[in-house]
Write a protein that holds these residues in place. Sequence first.
Motif, PDB file in Angstrom:
ATOM      1  N   GLY C 211       0.789  -1.224   0.000  1.00 40.94           N
ATOM      2  CA  GLY C 211       0.000   0.000   0.000  1.00 40.94           C
ATOM      3  C   GLY C 211       0.818   1.268   0.000  1.00 40.94           C
ATOM      4  N   ALA C 212       2.050   1.160  -0.435  1.00 38.08           N
ATOM      5  CA  ALA C 212       2.915   2.324  -0.669  1.00 38.08           C
ATOM      6  C   ALA C 212       2.752   3.429   0.362  1.00 38.08           C
ATOM      7  CB  ALA C 212       2.722   2.819  -2.077  1.00 38.08           C
ATOM      8  N   ASN C 213       2.386   4.621  -0.112  1.00 41.53           N
ATOM      9  CA  ASN C 213       2.407   5.785   0.778  1.00 41.53           C
ATOM     10  C   ASN C 213       1.395   5.705   1.908  1.00 41.53           C
ATOM     11  OD1 ASN C 213       4.510   7.356  -0.345  1.00 41.53           O
ATOM     12  ND2 ASN C 213       3.197   7.741  -2.107  1.00 41.53           N
ATOM     13  N   ASP C 214       0.248   5.077   1.650  1.00 38.76           N
ATOM     14  CA  ASP C 214      -0.736   4.969   2.725  1.00 38.76           C
ATOM     15  C   ASP C 214      -0.127   4.223   3.900  1.00 38.76           C
ATOM     16  OD1 ASP C 214      -3.401   4.417   0.337  1.00 38.76           O
ATOM     17  OD2 ASP C 214      -2.590   6.272   1.207  1.00 38.76           O
ATOM     18  N   PHE C 215       0.424   3.072   3.584  1.00 37.05           N
ATOM     19  CA  PHE C 215       1.004   2.277   4.657  1.00 37.05           C
ATOM     20  C   PHE C 215       2.159   3.010   5.319  1.00 37.05           C
ATOM     21  CE2 PHE C 215       1.911  -1.345   7.095  1.00 37.05           C
ATOM     22  CZ  PHE C 215       3.282  -1.515   7.132  1.00 37.05           C
ATOM     23  N   PHE C 216       3.000   3.620   4.480  1.00 43.47           N
ATOM     24  CA  PHE C 216       4.165   4.294   5.031  1.00 43.47           C
ATOM     25  C   PHE C 216       3.752   5.363   6.041  1.00 43.47           C
ATOM     26  CE2 PHE C 216       8.463   5.558   5.327  1.00 43.47           C
ATOM     27  CZ  PHE C 216       8.507   6.940   5.354  1.00 43.47           C
ATOM     28  N   ASN C 217       2.790   6.165   5.655  1.00 38.53           N
ATOM     29  CA  ASN C 217       2.375   7.231   6.569  1.00 38.53           C
ATOM     30  C   ASN C 217       1.790   6.674   7.858  1.00 38.53           C
ATOM     31  OD1 ASN C 217       3.200   9.311   4.873  1.00 38.53           O
ATOM     32  ND2 ASN C 217       1.304   9.218   3.695  1.00 38.53           N
ATOM     33  N   GLU C 218       1.031   5.593   7.726  1.00 40.37           N
ATOM     34  CA  GLU C 218       0.447   4.999   8.935  1.00 40.37           C
ATOM     35  C   GLU C 218       1.513   4.443   9.861  1.00 40.37           C
ATOM     36  OE1 GLU C 218      -2.793   2.177   8.420  1.00 40.37           O
ATOM     37  OE2 GLU C 218      -3.302   3.171   6.527  1.00 40.37           O
ATOM     38  N   VAL C 219       2.470   3.777   9.273  1.00 36.63           N
ATOM     39  CA  VAL C 219       3.498   3.131  10.091  1.00 36.63           C
ATOM     40  C   VAL C 219       4.371   4.171  10.778  1.00 36.63           C
ATOM     41  CG1 VAL C 219       5.817   2.434   9.347  1.00 36.63           C
ATOM     42  CG2 VAL C 219       4.051   0.744   9.552  1.00 36.63           C
ATOM     43  N   VAL C 220       4.704   5.210  10.043  1.00 39.63           N
ATOM     44  CA  VAL C 220       5.553   6.252  10.616  1.00 39.63           C
ATOM     45  C   VAL C 220       4.838   6.955  11.763  1.00 39.63           C
ATOM     46  CG1 VAL C 220       6.528   8.518  10.146  1.00 39.63           C
ATOM     47  CG2 VAL C 220       6.993   6.640   8.603  1.00 39.63           C
ATOM     48  N   ALA C 221       3.507   7.086  11.635  1.00 35.54           N
ATOM     49  CA  ALA C 221       2.760   7.765  12.698  1.00 35.54           C
ATOM     50  C   ALA C 221       2.476   6.843  13.863  1.00 35.54           C
ATOM     51  CB  ALA C 221       1.445   8.298  12.123  1.00 35.54           C
ATOM     52  N   GLY C 222       2.716   5.563  13.668  1.00 36.90           N
ATOM     53  CA  GLY C 222       2.463   4.635  14.759  1.00 36.90           C
ATOM     54  C   GLY C 222       1.048   4.086  14.763  1.00 36.90           C
ATOM     55  N   ASP C 223       0.265   4.400  13.692  1.00 38.02           N
ATOM     56  CA  ASP C 223      -1.105   3.894  13.667  1.00 38.02           C
ATOM     57  C   ASP C 223      -1.161   2.414  13.351  1.00 38.02           C
ATOM     58  OD1 ASP C 223      -2.223   6.964  12.080  1.00 38.02           O
ATOM     59  OD2 ASP C 223      -2.053   6.409  14.200  1.00 38.02           O
ATOM     60  N   THR C 224      -0.113   1.912  12.717  1.00 38.43           N
ATOM     61  CA  THR C 224      -0.033   0.473  12.527  1.00 38.43           C
ATOM     62  C   THR C 224       1.437   0.106  12.720  1.00 38.43           C
ATOM     63  OG1 THR C 224      -0.411  -1.372  11.010  1.00 38.43           O
ATOM     64  CG2 THR C 224       0.276   0.689  10.040  1.00 38.43           C
TER      65      THR C 224
END
Lengths: 304, 284, 424
Positions: C211-224
């Motif tokens: 999921g490219a950028n979606d996943f990246f942003n979530e992971v960096v924010a700690g949401d996943t």
Amino acid sequence: MKNQVNKTFWILFFILPGLLIVTIFIIAPLFMSMFNSMYSWVSIDRDRWVGFENFVKIFTKYPYQDRFFNAIGNNVQWFMTTMFVQNTIGLLFGYLLFKRIYGSEIFQRVFFIPVLFSVVAVGFLWGLYLNPNMGVVNRLLNDMGLGQWAMAWLGDEKLATPSIIAVNIWRWVGFPTLVFYAGFNSVPMETVEAAYIDGVGEWRLFWKIMFPLIMPAVTIITVLTLIGSLNVFEQVYTMAGLDGGPFYSTDTLGTLFYRTAFGGIDTGLPEIGIGSAIGVVIYVLTFGISAFSIVALRKREVEL
Amino acid sequence: MIGDLRFRNSGIIGKALIVIFLILMIGYSILVLFPLFNMIISSFKTTREIFKAPYALPEIWKFSNYMEVWNKGGFGGYFFNSIIITSLSIAVVLLFGSMAAFGIARYRYRLSNLVYLIFLAGIMLPLKAAIIPLFLLIRGIGLMNTRLALMLIFTAMSMPATVFILAGFMRTIPGSLEDAARIDGSNDLGIYWRIIMPLTTPSIALVTIYNAVPIWNDFFFPLVFIQSDKLKPLPLGMSVFFGQYQISWHLLFASLSVAILPMLILYLFMSKYFIRGMTAGAIK
Amino acid sequence: MKKNLVICLLVLMAGSMVFAGGSSESDAKEESSSKVELNFWSWRTEDVDIYNELIDIFEAKNPGIEVNFTAYKNTEYNTILSAAIKGGSGPDIIHLRTYGSLETLAKPGYLMPLEDKVPELSGFGETVLLGATSASDGEIYGVPFASQTLVIYYNKAIYAELGLEVPETWDEFLDNLDAVKAAGYTGLANGGKDGWTLEILQGVICPNFYGANDFFNEVVAGDTDFTDDRYRGSLEKLLELRPYMPDNFMGIAYTDMQMLFINEMAAHFIGGSWEAGYFGKENTALDFDVFAGPVAKKGDTRYVSSFADSSFGMSADTQNSKEATAFLRFMASTEAGQFLTDKLTMKSDAPGVVFSDPFLGRVGDLNENNTPYIMLVGFRYDKPTGSELLQSLLQGMMADSINSTEVVSQVQEGVSSWYKPFQD
């Protein structure tokens, strides 16, 4: 009285220059890094005093703990294999040379040649030979019909460390050979001749007479092997990289230390505090075990 | 000579064993010489050829590899530096090391074990580990970017093993020889120089090669302590061939072949003394 | 005895002064001209000649300044740099690593913030500057050099020979690999001996599956976190490539991989955009091109991982900050960027640079949908870095010693020991 002063003077005269150099350039930095290990670090700057916290981390926290004990396990493997393979072969070859086997003049010169290569050269060359598809080792195995034995020597977790140890043995076997050869040669001829005249068999001659008389050489080789196995670094670095790949199977205390203290190539970051702590553990282990072996082996040295 | 391994002296089992041992030794010799020749042959190939046809003779003998290696910024200078640094370090190590070994092995005093252990502590320390304190130390005494700094470090690095090995051998020399010399009026220095040293010649030859090779091939310490191009030793000069992603293998092999030459020469020279020392030792 | 000791020490000190004096004397002779000398250190031993040419251009415009470029072996560069900077004899201009590795020097304050000194920085893209910005204080410490993109190289001659087309979906890619393998070539040059090549493999293949950028942003924010099925599932895709890798691929190292592709024995090479220069140089007859990692189904947006490669920074302790600033401003200029792009076949980030090389043009096109190269950009700020964990764990996975669940859980455990958003 004068004799005592005289003796002290001479002792100091002989040992002082060497002692001085070793103290300044080895002992002092050693203490400095022990000092470093008691602090926490912000990348390369010293932060605050933390006592033994770094040491506790090594032994208890993931991933330090896993890596540390994994590495020690590999070091033990290095020592056992090197001791039993390299030094036994060295003992055998040394004795054969002493017995003036055919061609010993040539052999004794050839055997030491691998030591002359730089570690880097050895790493490259054998890396090429052990290449799973192009390497001469696997090609020969295939040609001889033993294709199923042709593996990814440096890529297989179970085979990587033994392969590197094998290369290291290739490189160093000439050393114990020559040390033992020198040792056997320093046994006075009269003793050997007397034994033959008395009709002592070869086997007994070796184990009851020759071997005990070269104990100093055995001590030297054992302790150097011990120290070498605990400190091995460059051979592993050139053949398997800094990370102890594949999957930490070739990791040793040496590579672990370097990787922790200075950071991996571009993936890791330096952790000087913990790295120094690992370094201290290496020193303590090496020193302790070596001192113990020297004392134990010295007792068995036989003076004629 | 009595006890020599000869066919005529041995029974069937003896003969069989001799043959097996000879096969082992010849096998190992092949294993030794093959990489040497392979390295030299590869130095005449192109990088692609080294990987495509590693064991064949080169299609074209690229002597230009050697020219290129020599021209890449003063290879001659690097060679010279390596020779100076290595020979001076070895000279100092042999002198101070044998003196220290003598001081440990030939005298009985309470602290001899302690002194011995201090030297041994040196073997156990991987000096790379203490690079930052070492760096600060060298800078502190004003020896940054000098060959002297390297010599001191290499001497310090080689001293412990030298002392260890030499002391071990010196201990095997019977005390009777020393007593005889003292009776003849020799002082300690004389005993050291005229009696003990000649008898440890084989181990001196061994120790020389044992130490010369890592010093000659070391590139880590020169890397940290030498910045001027004109002071660089050989391995440092060669490290230029390692790119981040691209390695000039053909140049590397050429320079490795050049680099091993002095060590080979030194070794052939030393092995003569080694042998001489051997036979001298046998006739005690 | 004490006398001997003192004499010994005096001799030692005198001796060292003679030698030390020797070298600084000759240095003094060189510096008799009133030029300001800047020392510029890097790890790019491959590019020494090019940088020296660039420096000549700079020196022609700035006659009072002389720049000495020294490149150190890549693997030792960090250590040398740290030791020198700590000892106070570091270089003036430093070729800096990016993201987390930048922190090693930035956090303790060894670098000079550049925002005020180099106004040209405002022309650089925001994502590009991220690599040269310190996460701890938000200051920009480097002039970005180039961006790298992770792609799949393919051998056009082999494709033409077998009548293959550039694949879009994963299944099409595997079909191509089958065809190539059936024709007797190796499908994929990649191997597993060097862990970092596996991280790159992940960087090319996985983004289109997690999921490219979606996943990246979530992971960096700690949401996943990394144990998310999207990420774990994407790693499993790598296992499907194993049949097409060379025999005994776990023993194939980076150099072997390069050689397989260069010698036209393998049809594909999954790697970084920096390879192009080397491939072209080693085999001028090699006809190659690139495509992005395949997508799951037709029509999906096709992402490539990209990251800032390195930047040029300045030591905080430099004696010549005016001259160093002048040099850095030059390095931020379009002229310097264009020069490096043309000569090194790298995608310089300097504003205004034009990519005439068709290869770079293609890479530029692929970059229209880019996503950060996950571990390098987001998770190298402390130890254990996401990269080092992933590299070794992937080796274990590709060798079937552990499964993907094990991989992600260990990565997660290691990273959460320092990554604050994971600790809530």
